[in-house]
Each structure stands twice: as C-alpha cells, then as structure tokens.
Design a protein around this motif. Structure first.
Motif, PDB file in Angstrom:
ATOM      1  N   THR A   1     -12.687  47.706  69.601  1.00 13.30           N
ATOM      2  CA  THR A   1     -11.623  47.972  68.636  1.00 13.30           C
ATOM      3  C   THR A   1     -12.245  48.194  67.284  1.00 13.30           C
ATOM      4  O   THR A   1     -13.255  47.601  66.951  1.00 13.30           O
ATOM      5  N   ALA A   2     -11.622  49.037  66.520  1.00 11.95           N
ATOM      6  CA  ALA A   2     -12.189  49.342  65.199  1.00 11.95           C
ATOM      7  C   ALA A   2     -11.788  48.251  64.229  1.00 11.95           C
ATOM      8  O   ALA A   2     -10.696  48.249  63.684  1.00 11.95           O
TER       9      ALA A   2
ATOM     10  N   ARG B   1      -9.746  52.348  58.830  1.00  7.59           N
ATOM     11  CA  ARG B   1      -9.543  53.749  59.149  1.00  7.59           C
ATOM     12  C   ARG B   1      -8.439  54.248  58.233  1.00  7.59           C
ATOM     13  O   ARG B   1      -7.441  53.587  58.018  1.00  7.59           O
TER      14      ARG B   1
ATOM     15  N   GLN C   1      -6.134  57.905  57.331  1.00  9.14           N
ATOM     16  CA  GLN C   1      -5.847  59.313  57.507  1.00  9.14           C
ATOM     17  C   GLN C   1      -5.759  59.957  56.136  1.00  9.14           C
ATOM     18  O   GLN C   1      -5.032  59.484  55.265  1.00  9.14           O
TER      19      GLN C   1
ATOM     20  N   SER D   1     -10.278  61.892  60.938  1.00  4.72           N
ATOM     21  CA  SER D   1      -9.998  60.591  60.359  1.00  4.72           C
ATOM     22  C   SER D   1     -11.204  60.189  59.530  1.00  4.72           C
ATOM     23  O   SER D   1     -12.296  60.729  59.705  1.00  4.72           O
TER      24      SER D   1
ATOM     25  N   HIS E   1     -13.646  57.001  58.322  1.00  2.35           N
ATOM     26  CA  HIS E   1     -14.086  55.630  58.614  1.00  2.35           C
ATOM     27  C   HIS E   1     -14.932  55.130  57.449  1.00  2.35           C
ATOM     28  O   HIS E   1     -15.845  55.822  56.999  1.00  2.35           O
TER      29      HIS E   1
ATOM     30  N   GLN F   1     -16.932  53.334  68.822  1.00  2.93           N
ATOM     31  CA  GLN F   1     -15.543  52.971  68.532  1.00  2.93           C
ATOM     32  C   GLN F   1     -14.605  54.163  68.718  1.00  2.93           C
ATOM     33  O   GLN F   1     -13.431  53.994  69.039  1.00  2.93           O
ATOM     34  N   TYR F   2     -15.117  55.353  68.499  1.00  4.80           N
ATOM     35  CA  TYR F   2     -14.277  56.547  68.561  1.00  4.80           C
ATOM     36  C   TYR F   2     -14.564  57.413  69.791  1.00  4.80           C
ATOM     37  O   TYR F   2     -14.073  58.539  69.901  1.00  4.80           O
TER      38      TYR F   2
ATOM     39  N   LEU G   1     -17.437  58.778  70.686  1.00  5.64           N
ATOM     40  CA  LEU G   1     -18.308  59.892  70.326  1.00  5.64           C
ATOM     41  C   LEU G   1     -19.766  59.532  70.560  1.00  5.64           C
ATOM     42  O   LEU G   1     -20.104  58.361  70.760  1.00  5.64           O
TER      43      LEU G   1
ATOM     44  N   LEU H   1     -21.585  62.505  65.443  1.00  5.44           N
ATOM     45  CA  LEU H   1     -21.113  61.937  64.187  1.00  5.44           C
ATOM     46  C   LEU H   1     -22.063  62.287  63.047  1.00  5.44           C
ATOM     47  O   LEU H   1     -21.633  62.612  61.936  1.00  5.44           O
TER      48      LEU H   1
ATOM     49  N   ILE I   1     -14.538  61.408  60.879  1.00  2.00           N
ATOM     50  CA  ILE I   1     -14.519  61.190  62.325  1.00  2.00           C
ATOM     51  C   ILE I   1     -13.718  62.313  62.972  1.00  2.00           C
ATOM     52  O   ILE I   1     -12.500  62.402  62.775  1.00  2.00           O
TER      53      ILE I   1
ATOM     54  N   LEU J   1     -11.551  63.765  65.660  1.00  5.38           N
ATOM     55  CA  LEU J   1     -10.751  63.197  66.736  1.00  5.38           C
ATOM     56  C   LEU J   1     -10.018  64.302  67.478  1.00  5.38           C
ATOM     57  O   LEU J   1      -9.633  65.310  66.901  1.00  5.38           O
TER      58      LEU J   1
END
Length: 496
Positions: free
Chosen positions: A19-20, A24, A26, A34, A36, A50-51, A53, A58, A78, A80
C-alpha cells in the motif's frame, strides 16, 4: 534487463500486498498520471512496486539517470493506466521440477515460458526461481477464471520471505533455510529442532562443519503454510510473511478482497486484531508469537462477512518454530526481585497496557535504534538466575551505554506510562499505534510525561541502572498486541 532480475521483480510485485503509505496527489497531468512525493526510507525500486511498475520505467518517465539519487520530498510523475492492472501469475520452481512439468501444470508451452521469462535454455532453471506464467492485464467487467493449479508454496527461502496463496497446498514440498553469516549447522538445528545428523543426511553434506553464506539447506519436518480449504471467491490475495513463524517474533498476514468485508480471526488461541483499509477491501493482521509457544503446526482461521451478511472463511495451517535462542546464567544479589509474584505483577501491568489497540498508525518505516551504544544482550536468550532452571528469557535488547547516555524514541508515538517498576526500574512505554509499543527500562531519569506526543529520535531519558540491573544499560523491549516480541526484527524489517 536480464531474465533473472526481471523474474525477481515480478515475484516481489505479485507476492507483496503493498500500500502506498506515502502521499499521492492528482494534479493537472490528466487522469493517466499521478504525482508521488518521496518519503523517508523509500527508493525508486520500492516506489515502482507500489504502482506496479518497473524502476527503469519510473526513472525514464522522470528523467532520472541515477536511481540512487532521489531525495526525500522529491515529486515523481507516476504513469498510471486507466484501469487497475491485475498482477501477473507466477510460479516458484520447486525441487525436482522441470520447465516441461511446469508448462504441463499450467497448460502452456515450454516455448511460451522461455519467452516470457527470457530463458536462454529450457534446462537453466533453479529451485526458488520465480517464473512468470501469465502477464498482468487490465481487469475487464468479469475477471477471467484463475488457471493456477493446486499448489503449495514451493521450495522456499527461510523465515522472512513472503508467499501469496491461491489454492490448497501440498505439504510434501520441502522447506529451505538460507544460511546466514555466522550460522553453524548446530545453531540451525537448534532453531528447527533438528539434529546435525538429520540436516546432514537431508542435504548430503560430507562435512557438517563447512557451510557457505547463501547455501540452501532442506529442513526436514518443517511444514510450509497450506490452506485447508479453497479461498472464497471474494479473496483476491492472501499473503503470509514469514512462511514459518518463530516464537518471540512478529508475523504479518495480508488479505485483499474484491468487495468490502468485515474480517475477524483466531490464531494460537487468541483473537486477532484486524486492521481494515481501502473501504474494507484491504486487511492487515500483525501477530506476535509468544516466546514459549511449542514448536508445532497451528490452525489459522479468518471469518469474512460481506455487506449483505453473507459469510465465508479462510482456513490455513501454519508452522511455528523455536527461533534457536541461546542460554545465559545471571547472578542477582537482590534475590527478592527474583520472586515470581514480583515478575508476574510487572508483566501483567505491561501486558494490560500493551494490549490496548490504537487505530492511528504513528510509524511508517522500520524502527530506529534507541541509543548510540553497543548491544551487549539480545532478545530471547533463555536465562538462569542464581542457578535456577532456564525457565525465563531476556525480553529485550540491551545497549551498554554509559550513565547519562541519551535514550531516543524509536518512532513517533504517545507516551502511555512513565513509572518506576521493581524489575525494570525507571521505565517509559510508548504507543506507536496498530498494536505496537516500545519500552525503555533501567533509566537514570525520564524526560517525558505520560500523555506526551514524541517523535522518532527524540531524547526521552538517560541510561541508568535502576531496577533489577547488573550495571548501567538501556533495556529496550517491543510489544505487539500484548505479546513481547524481538524489537530488532522491527529495526531490520518494515511492517506491515
């Protein structure tokens, strides 16, 4: 990226329920991006996981040439996808398996497995290697049926490694211990209640006195976790970490569900404290294993109830081992402090205080050490006082600081007790939330009061020799939901 490194990344990404914990936000980058904000203790690799990726993706998105150069507070873009990505289906190679047998089990081809995992040859696979069976994909309205066969956790590393379950397990698969620096076959045998001869025979060791760091040893008689019934359809992932629990240490269970559910459960005769997040879809359970728990297998049961009142259950069998703690003889001049009634009263007080659950989590990374001093006693050592049986244990870690050495809070939290106890002397107890407490004993003086909010690294007292002490030092304990556990595990690992 070579095939082995990619397989490792995919394995970690699919095995962990991350879990982040960081921020985060937007922004005006549109629905496909997104932002981070880098937190203390994070690196590019962990953020990428976490995402869902790869770290290199990244880095490329943010124009980072050196992955070790990110700084706390740095803002990372990030990328998404518009829909959630289902994690890839993976398989960990067990002893005796071949690429052909794995392909047959999943109804796929050897060529497809070689392509997905960038294998140069069908003959180059090894025990413990994680293979991608099916790539992750964007979820549709109706998720496709899983194709994973009935598998146990495959030949696994020693305690501290994660595994995610999807089906009923096969108890015949061997448990594997990875040799660490300084370990001997005798110490490993003590940890798992095995003789040197049994370990030597199971692994074909010609010289039991010669072990190498990283060597993988099969441990006979140790059972990996196994489900005793299929997982309910609402369960998307079920993770146990470590695969084998150790007396005196902490374990964690993570449950991810497709719909909101209420979860309760029992293990070792105790009700479990379930931390619910993501509107009842993400469930974390932190478990402290009592020190004198017998080495055996124990049932874990979780009850699930959805919003309509419909019930289902998760049931598994978990192994608990001894932990392999050493022994020590101690001489105490004041024999009155060895009276069982004195010890029992003090433990009862601490157990009552640390059994209170605070829903607000105050810590986010691993714990920090509480003193700039060498460690001269570790957790778990069985102790004989003045010639008594070895029926007590050292419940913390001792730091040999000189009188007046600063004592530091191991993490953010709230002080719930400042008192002078008979055995622990001047003692401070801090609640860090989610069932985690740290205790600081034998202080010369305390610099905080009950109810005070403290931050990690804050000076809360000074080293002394009050209480049942043979000399100046800090005695540092950790408690999890009323169970005394090894605090160094929380220094070396990040929970939950």
């Amino acid at each position: 990226m070579n095939w082995y490194f990619r397989a490792c990344i995919i394995a970690i990404a699919s095995g962990l329920l991350l879990t982040a914990t960081s921020m985060r936000a937007q922004e005006s980058t549109g629905s496909s991006l997104s932002v981070h904000v880098v937190q203390r203790g994070e690196n590019l690799f962990r953020i990428a996981l976490q995402y869902g990726l790869f770290a290199e993706d990244l880095a490329k998105t943010n124009g980072i040439s050196d992955s070790d150069s990110i700084a706390v507070g740095q803002r990372l873009i990030i990328p998404l996808v518009a829909e959630p990505i289902q994690p890839p289906l993976t398989h960990t190679v067990a002893a005796g398996e071949s690429l052909a047998s794995i392909a047959a089990a999943y109804e796929t081809s050897i060529a497809d497995l070689m392509t997905r995992n960038e294998l140069p040859s069908a003959d180059i696979i090894f025990v413990g290697q994680v293979l991608t069976i099916e790539s992750g994909h964007v979820e549709e309205d109706a998720a496709p049926a899983e194709r994973q066969p009935d598998l146990a956790p495959t030949a696994a590393p020693g305690p501290g490694h994660r595994h995610s379950f999807s089906r009923v397990g096969d108890p015949s698969i061997d448990f594997v211990h990875v040799v660490q620096s300084g370990e001997t076959l005798s110490a490993i045998g003590l940890r798992y209640n095995q003789t040197i001869n049994a370990l030597s025979q199971a692994n074909g060791l010609l010289d039991p006195g010669f072990l190498s760091i990283g060597q993988r040893l099969i441990v006979p008689g140790i059972q990996l976790p196994r489900l005793t019934q299929p997982l309910p359809d609402v369960v998307r992932a079920f993770t146990i970490d470590p695969l084998v629990f150790e007396a005196g240490r902490s374990g964690r269970i993570k449950l991810l569900t497709s719909d909101p559910v209420a979860v309760s459960g029992q293990f070792l005769g105790r009700d479990l404290v379930v931390i619910e997040r993501d509107a009842g879809r993400r469930h974390n359970i932190l478990i402290g294993i009592p020190m004198f728990t017998d080495m055996n297998v124990y049932p874990l049961t979780l009850q699930l109830q959805d919003m309509t009142g419909r019930s289902s259950a998760v049931s598994a069998i978990l192994q608990v081992i001894s932990g392999g703690y050493g022994r020590q003889q101690i001489t105490i001049n004041d024999s009155e402090l060895l009276a069982p009634a004195v010890e029992e009263a003090e433990i009862a007080l601490i157990t009552r205080l640390t059994g209170r659950f605070t829903s607000q989590q105050s810590w986010s990374n691993s714990l920090s050490l509480p003193a700039a001093a060498p460690i001269n006693a570790v957790f778990g050592t069985l102790r004989s006082y003045n010639g008594s049986p070895f029926d007590r244990y050292h419940g913390g870690v001792d730091f040999a600081g000189a009188p007046g050495t600063s004592i530091l809070a191991a993490a953010d939290g709230t002080v719930v007790m400042v008192d002078r106890l008979q055995i622990r002397g001047i003692t401070t107890l801090i609640d860090h939330g989610w069932g985690l407490y740290t205790l600081y004993a034998h202080q010369d003086e305390t610099l905080v009061e009950t109810g005070a909010a403290v931050t990690g690294g804050q000076v809360i007292g000074t080293v002394g020799t009050t209480g049942r002490s043979t000399g100046p030092h800090l005695h540092w304990e950790a408690w999890l939901n009323g169970v005394n556990v090894d605090p160094m595990q929380w220094v070396q690992e990040v929970f939950p």
